[in-house]
Design a protein around this motif. Structure first.
Motif, PDB file in Angstrom:
ATOM      1  N   ALA A 193       0.836  -1.203   0.000  1.00 31.70           N
ATOM      2  CA  ALA A 193       0.000   0.000   0.000  1.00 31.70           C
ATOM      3  C   ALA A 193       0.873   1.257   0.000  1.00 31.70           C
ATOM      4  O   ALA A 193       0.528   2.252  -0.655  1.00 31.70           O
ATOM      5  CB  ALA A 193      -0.937  -0.006   1.201  1.00 31.70           C
TER       6      ALA A 193
ATOM      7  N   GLN B  94      -7.435   7.896  -2.753  1.00 31.89           N
ATOM      8  CA  GLN B  94      -7.936   6.562  -2.412  1.00 31.89           C
ATOM      9  C   GLN B  94      -6.821   5.680  -1.872  1.00 31.89           C
ATOM     10  O   GLN B  94      -6.994   4.969  -0.878  1.00 31.89           O
ATOM     11  CB  GLN B  94      -8.576   5.906  -3.638  1.00 31.89           C
ATOM     12  CG  GLN B  94      -9.891   6.534  -4.037  1.00 31.89           C
ATOM     13  CD  GLN B  94     -10.402   6.001  -5.377  1.00 31.89           C
ATOM     14  OE1 GLN B  94      -9.707   5.298  -6.095  1.00 31.89           O
ATOM     15  NE2 GLN B  94     -11.637   6.370  -5.708  1.00 31.89           N
ATOM     16  N   ARG B  95      -5.674   5.731  -2.517  1.00 36.18           N
ATOM     17  CA  ARG B  95      -4.543   4.915  -2.052  1.00 36.18           C
ATOM     18  C   ARG B  95      -4.043   5.396  -0.700  1.00 36.18           C
ATOM     19  O   ARG B  95      -3.680   4.589   0.156  1.00 36.18           O
ATOM     20  CB  ARG B  95      -3.427   4.934  -3.084  1.00 36.18           C
ATOM     21  CG  ARG B  95      -3.800   4.148  -4.324  1.00 36.18           C
ATOM     22  CD  ARG B  95      -2.737   4.177  -5.364  1.00 36.18           C
ATOM     23  NE  ARG B  95      -3.177   3.420  -6.538  1.00 36.18           N
ATOM     24  CZ  ARG B  95      -2.478   3.325  -7.642  1.00 36.18           C
ATOM     25  NH1 ARG B  95      -1.303   3.900  -7.739  1.00 36.18           N
ATOM     26  NH2 ARG B  95      -2.937   2.631  -8.655  1.00 36.18           N
TER      27      ARG B  95
ATOM     28  N   ARG C  12      -6.489   4.233   1.949  1.00 38.85           N
ATOM     29  CA  ARG C  12      -6.320   2.799   2.205  1.00 38.85           C
ATOM     30  C   ARG C  12      -5.106   2.566   3.095  1.00 38.85           C
ATOM     31  O   ARG C  12      -5.163   1.797   4.058  1.00 38.85           O
ATOM     32  CB  ARG C  12      -6.157   2.031   0.894  1.00 38.85           C
ATOM     33  CG  ARG C  12      -6.014   0.531   1.126  1.00 38.85           C
ATOM     34  CD  ARG C  12      -6.029  -0.235  -0.198  1.00 38.85           C
ATOM     35  NE  ARG C  12      -6.122  -1.649   0.034  1.00 38.85           N
ATOM     36  CZ  ARG C  12      -5.073  -2.462   0.169  1.00 38.85           C
ATOM     37  NH1 ARG C  12      -3.856  -1.968   0.098  1.00 38.85           N
ATOM     38  NH2 ARG C  12      -5.237  -3.756   0.381  1.00 38.85           N
TER      39      ARG C  12
END
Length: 149
Positions: A16, A105-106, A109
Motif C-alpha cells: 500500500a 484513495q490509495r 487505504r
C-alpha cells in the motif's frame, strides 16, 4: 494473537505504501504537465495581445490590403492554437483531478491499514499488560500466603 495479526499485515502495508508513493509521483507529473500547459496558454495569449497591439500601431499608419489579409490569417491561426491549447489545459486539469482522486484513495487505504495495525498493536499491548498484572497479582497472593505461615 493481535500482535501476530499486525505482523501479518506488514507486507500488505508495504504494498500500500508503494502504491501510494507511485500515485503521488503520478500526481506530481500530472500537475507539472498542467503547469506547462498553463504557461503555454499564457504565452499564446500574450503573443496574441502583442500582435493585436501591433495591428493598432500599424493600422494608424495605414496598411496595405495584403498586410491586412496576412494579419487576419495569422490571427485566425493564433486563435485556433489558443483554442487547442485551452482544450489541452482542460484535459490536463481533468487528468489531475482523476490522478488526485486515485492518490487520495490509495492514501486513505494506507492510513486505514496503519490504523488497523495500531489497533492490533494496542490490543496486544493491553493483553500483555493484563497478563503481567495477573502474574503480579498471583505472585503477590503467593507471597502474602507464605508470610502467614
Amino acid at each position: 494473537m493481535s500482535k501476530r495479526r499486525a505482523q501479518q499485515l506488514a507486507p500488505v502495508v508495504e504494498m500500500a505504501e508503494r502504491a501510494e508513493r507511485e500515485a503521488a509521483v503520478q500526481l506530481g507529473r500530472a500537475q507539472a504537465l498542467q503547469g506547462q500547459a498553463e504557461v503555454k496558454l499564457g504565452e499564446l495569449e500574450r503573443y496574441r495581445a502583442d500582435y493585436q497591439q501591433q495591428w493598432m500601431t500599424e493600422g494608424q499608419r495605414g496598411v496595405s490590403g495584403q498586410w491586412l489579409i496576412n494579419y487576419q490569417r495569422f490571427l485566425s491561426q493564433l486563435e485556433t492554437a489558443i483554442a487547442q491549447q485551452q482544450q489541452s489545459l482542460d484535459w490536463h486539469r481533468n487528468n489531475v483531478d482523476k490522478v488526485r482522486q486515485a492518490w487520495q484513495q490509495r492514501y486513505a487505504r494506507l492510513e486505514g491499514l496503519r490504523k488497523l495495525i495500531q489497533r492490533y498493536q494496542d490490543e496486544a499491548r493491553q493483553l500483555e499488560d493484563k497478563r503481567e498484572q495477573k502474574m503480579l497479582d498471583e505472585l503477590s497472593q503467593r507471597l502474602a500466603g507464605r508470610e502467614r505461615f
